[in-house]
Design a protein around this motif. Structure first.
Motif, PDB file in Angstrom:
ATOM      1  N   ALA A  91       2.479  -3.483   3.857  1.00  0.00           N
ATOM      2  CA  ALA A  91       3.236  -4.311   2.918  1.00  0.00           C
ATOM      3  C   ALA A  91       2.718  -5.745   2.906  1.00  0.00           C
ATOM      4  O   ALA A  91       2.740  -6.412   1.865  1.00  0.00           O
ATOM      5  N   GLY A  92       2.252  -6.217   4.051  1.00  0.00           N
ATOM      6  CA  GLY A  92       1.685  -7.554   4.108  1.00  0.00           C
ATOM      7  C   GLY A  92       0.479  -7.703   3.197  1.00  0.00           C
ATOM      8  O   GLY A  92       0.306  -8.738   2.525  1.00  0.00           O
ATOM      9  N   LEU A  93      -0.373  -6.690   3.153  1.00  0.00           N
ATOM     10  CA  LEU A  93      -1.521  -6.725   2.246  1.00  0.00           C
ATOM     11  C   LEU A  93      -1.084  -6.587   0.791  1.00  0.00           C
ATOM     12  O   LEU A  93      -1.615  -7.258  -0.099  1.00  0.00           O
ATOM     13  N   VAL A  94      -0.114  -5.715   0.540  1.00  0.00           N
ATOM     14  CA  VAL A  94       0.358  -5.496  -0.830  1.00  0.00           C
ATOM     15  C   VAL A  94       0.960  -6.770  -1.409  1.00  0.00           C
ATOM     16  O   VAL A  94       0.664  -7.158  -2.552  1.00  0.00           O
ATOM     17  N   THR A  95       1.814  -7.441  -0.643  1.00  0.00           N
ATOM     18  CA  THR A  95       2.465  -8.644  -1.168  1.00  0.00           C
ATOM     19  C   THR A  95       1.477  -9.787  -1.353  1.00  0.00           C
ATOM     20  O   THR A  95       1.662 -10.626  -2.243  1.00  0.00           O
ATOM     21  N   ARG A  96       0.429  -9.818  -0.554  1.00  0.00           N
ATOM     22  CA  ARG A  96      -0.549 -10.909  -0.654  1.00  0.00           C
ATOM     23  C   ARG A  96      -1.617 -10.659  -1.707  1.00  0.00           C
ATOM     24  O   ARG A  96      -2.257 -11.614  -2.174  1.00  0.00           O
ATOM     25  N   THR A  97      -1.847  -9.394  -2.072  1.00  0.00           N
ATOM     26  CA  THR A  97      -2.883  -9.088  -3.049  1.00  0.00           C
ATOM     27  C   THR A  97      -2.340  -8.704  -4.418  1.00  0.00           C
ATOM     28  O   THR A  97      -3.012  -8.897  -5.435  1.00  0.00           O
ATOM     29  N   GLY A  98      -1.159  -8.111  -4.461  1.00  0.00           N
ATOM     30  CA  GLY A  98      -0.647  -7.560  -5.706  1.00  0.00           C
ATOM     31  C   GLY A  98      -1.148  -6.163  -5.991  1.00  0.00           C
ATOM     32  O   GLY A  98      -0.768  -5.556  -6.997  1.00  0.00           O
ATOM     33  N   TYR A  99      -1.998  -5.612  -5.135  1.00  0.00           N
ATOM     34  CA  TYR A  99      -2.456  -4.233  -5.293  1.00  0.00           C
ATOM     35  C   TYR A  99      -1.416  -3.268  -4.743  1.00  0.00           C
ATOM     36  O   TYR A  99      -0.684  -3.591  -3.813  1.00  0.00           O
ATOM     37  N   ARG A 100      -1.404  -2.063  -5.262  1.00  0.00           N
ATOM     38  CA  ARG A 100      -0.623  -1.013  -4.639  1.00  0.00           C
ATOM     39  C   ARG A 100      -1.386  -0.492  -3.415  1.00  0.00           C
ATOM     40  O   ARG A 100      -2.612  -0.645  -3.299  1.00  0.00           O
ATOM     41  N   ALA A 101      -0.662   0.129  -2.499  1.00  0.00           N
ATOM     42  CA  ALA A 101      -1.287   0.795  -1.364  1.00  0.00           C
ATOM     43  C   ALA A 101      -0.738   2.206  -1.259  1.00  0.00           C
ATOM     44  O   ALA A 101       0.416   2.473  -1.607  1.00  0.00           O
ATOM     45  N   LEU A 102      -1.571   3.092  -0.771  1.00  0.00           N
ATOM     46  CA  LEU A 102      -1.150   4.437  -0.404  1.00  0.00           C
ATOM     47  C   LEU A 102      -1.449   4.596   1.069  1.00  0.00           C
ATOM     48  O   LEU A 102      -2.609   4.499   1.502  1.00  0.00           O
ATOM     49  N   SER A 103      -0.402   4.767   1.869  1.00  0.00           N
ATOM     50  CA  SER A 103      -0.541   4.890   3.314  1.00  0.00           C
ATOM     51  C   SER A 103      -0.423   6.361   3.687  1.00  0.00           C
ATOM     52  O   SER A 103       0.585   7.009   3.413  1.00  0.00           O
ATOM     53  N   LEU A 104      -1.470   6.875   4.325  1.00  0.00           N
ATOM     54  CA  LEU A 104      -1.610   8.312   4.534  1.00  0.00           C
ATOM     55  C   LEU A 104      -1.044   8.755   5.880  1.00  0.00           C
ATOM     56  O   LEU A 104      -1.315   8.146   6.911  1.00  0.00           O
ATOM     57  N   ASP A 105      -0.300   9.840   5.858  1.00  0.00           N
ATOM     58  CA  ASP A 105       0.221  10.469   7.076  1.00  0.00           C
ATOM     59  C   ASP A 105      -0.756  11.578   7.492  1.00  0.00           C
ATOM     60  O   ASP A 105      -0.515  12.762   7.291  1.00  0.00           O
ATOM     61  N   TYR A 106      -1.877  11.173   8.073  1.00  0.00           N
ATOM     62  CA  TYR A 106      -2.905  12.143   8.472  1.00  0.00           C
ATOM     63  C   TYR A 106      -2.471  12.895   9.735  1.00  0.00           C
ATOM     64  O   TYR A 106      -1.596  12.449  10.474  1.00  0.00           O
ATOM     65  N   ARG A 107      -3.096  14.032   9.981  1.00  0.00           N
ATOM     66  CA  ARG A 107      -2.751  14.856  11.138  1.00  0.00           C
ATOM     67  C   ARG A 107      -3.150  14.162  12.445  1.00  0.00           C
ATOM     68  O   ARG A 107      -4.145  13.439  12.498  1.00  0.00           O
ATOM     69  N   LEU A 108      -2.337  14.407  13.486  1.00  0.00           N
ATOM     70  CA  LEU A 108      -2.509  13.730  14.763  1.00  0.00           C
ATOM     71  C   LEU A 108      -2.945  14.687  15.866  1.00  0.00           C
ATOM     72  O   LEU A 108      -2.599  15.875  15.863  1.00  0.00           O
ATOM     73  N   ALA A 109      -3.675  14.141  16.830  1.00  0.00           N
ATOM     74  CA  ALA A 109      -3.996  14.853  18.068  1.00  0.00           C
ATOM     75  C   ALA A 109      -2.792  14.736  19.018  1.00  0.00           C
ATOM     76  O   ALA A 109      -1.985  13.817  18.887  1.00  0.00           O
TER      77      ALA A 109
END
Length: 298
Positions: A91-109
Motif C-alpha cells: 500500500a505504501g508503494l500504491v499510495t506514493r505512485t498511483g499505480y495499482r498493485a497485485l500482491s500474490l499469495d504464492y505457495r510456501l515451503a
C-alpha cells in the motif's frame, strides 16, 4: 535518523534473536503474522482476486489511478507470510505512485519447496501479459524472500521467452541460498531479526535437499543478468543479507544493466516497513516510488 527514533525501533525489536530454537512452521507463521500486523497500512482499496490460478489481492489507490501495475511478492523466508503481512509495503508503494498493485499469495515451503514459488510468480506475470498488459507497464516489487523472487522470476521469464518487466524494486532481497556473503558472518549479532542458524533452518525448508548452487537459488553468485530491466536494490547495513544486494548490483553492472544500490546505514532488514516511525523508511519508499514512476511512465 533521530536518536529518539532509533531508541523506539530498538525497543520494538527487543534484544533481537537470542540463539536459535526451531519451531513448528505453523507457529512461525502465526508469530510472523502477529509481528507484521503492527506496521502501519496506508488507506487503499483492496479486493480479493486470482492471478495465475493463485489467490491475490488487488490494491488500488483511493484517488486517481495511473496506468501501470506493480506485481508484489511478499517476504517470509519462502515459508511464511501472505499478501496481508506485506500490505503496509504494498500500500505504501500504491499510495506514493498511483499505480495499482497485485500482491500474490504464492505457495510456501515446506509444503511446496523450490521452485514452486517461482512457478507461481511466473504464472501470475504471464496472466497479466495474457490479459493485455505490456511488459513495460509492469514492475516487480518485493521484500526479503519476495525481493529475491523479483529477480528469480525475471530470470524464469527470460528463459520462458517472455519479455522482462519494466522495472524491479527489491527491499532487502534474499538472493543467495549458498549463504556465502561475508555479511552472513560480519553482521551476525547485529541483525535484530536473523541468525545464520535460523536462516539455514528456513533455507532447508525451501531447498528440500536440492543443491543451492544454481541460478534460481543463488542469483547473487551465479545469475547472468544480461537484458534485465532497471533494478533498485534497497538494503540496510544491519543485515545478514546486505552482501546479497551488493553482489547482485555488481553482477548487474557487469551485465550493463541500470542498477541503483541504495544502502541505508544503521537500519534493519526491510526497514521500509517502519513508515511513520523512522524517517529513513518514508524516504526510502519515496525513492522507490520515484524510481518506478520514471520507468513505468516512460
Amino acid at each position: 535518523m533521530s536518536k529518539e527514533q532509533r531508541e523506539a525501533i530498538a525497543a520494538l525489536l527487543g534484544q533481537g534473536p537470542q540463539g536459535f530454537e526451531p519451531q513448528p512452521v505453523e507457529q512461525m507463521r502465526e508469530n510472523f503474522a502477529r509481528m507484521m500486523a503492527q506496521f502501519t497500512v496506508p488507506q487503499v482499496r483492496t479486493t480479493g482476486t486470482e492471478l495465475g490460478e493463485r489467490p491475490a489481492v488487488l490494491v488500488e489507490p483511493e484517488g486517481e489511478q495511473r496506468p501501470g501495475t506493480i506485481l508484489y511478492f511478499h517476504g517470509g523466508s519462502f515459508s511464511l507470510g501472505s499478501p496481508q503481512t506485506a500490505m503496509g509495503l504494498t500500500a505504501g508503494l500504491v499510495t506514493r505512485t498511483g499505480y495499482r498493485a497485485l500482491s500474490l499469495d504464492y505457495r510456501l515451503a515446506p509444503e511446496h519447496p523450490f521452485p514452486a514459488a517461482i512457478e507461481d510468480c511466473l504464472a501470475a506475470y504471464r496472466a497479466l501479459l495474457d490479459d493485455g498488459a505490456s511488459a513495460q507497464s509492469i514492475a516487480f516489487a518485493g521484500d526479503s524472500a519476495g525481493g529475491g523472487l523479483t529477480v528469480t522470476t525475471t530470470l524464469a521469464a527470460r528463459k520462458a521467452g517472455l519479455p522482462v518487466p519494466g522495472a524491479i524494486v527489491a527491499f532487502s532481497p534474499g538472493l543467495d541460498h549458498t549463504r556465502t556473503g561475508a555479511t552472513m558472518m560480519t553482521k551476525a549479532g547485529i541483525d535484530p531479526f536473523f541468525t545464520p542458524e535460523g536462516m539455514a533452518h528456513t533455507g532447508e525448508m525451501y531447498l528440500a535437499g536440492q543443491n543451492p548452487h544454481q541460478e534460481l537459488l543463488a542469483p547473487a553468485v551465479l545469475a547472468d543478468l544480461t537484458g534485465f530491466p532497471p533494478l533498485l536494490l534497497q538494503v540496510g547495513t544491519n543485515e545478514l543479507l546486505l552482501d546479497d544486494s551488493v553482489r547482485l548490483a555488481q553482477r548487474a553492472r557487469d551485465a550493463e544493466v541500470d542498477v541503483i544500490l541504495d544502502v541505508t546505514a544503521g537500519v534493519p532488514h526491510v526497514f521500509q516497513a517502519f513508515t511513520g516511525q523512522l524517517d529513513e523508511s518514508d524516504q526510502a519508499l519515496a525513492r522507490a516510488a520515484l524510481f518506478l514512476a520514471q520507468r513505468l511512465d516512460a
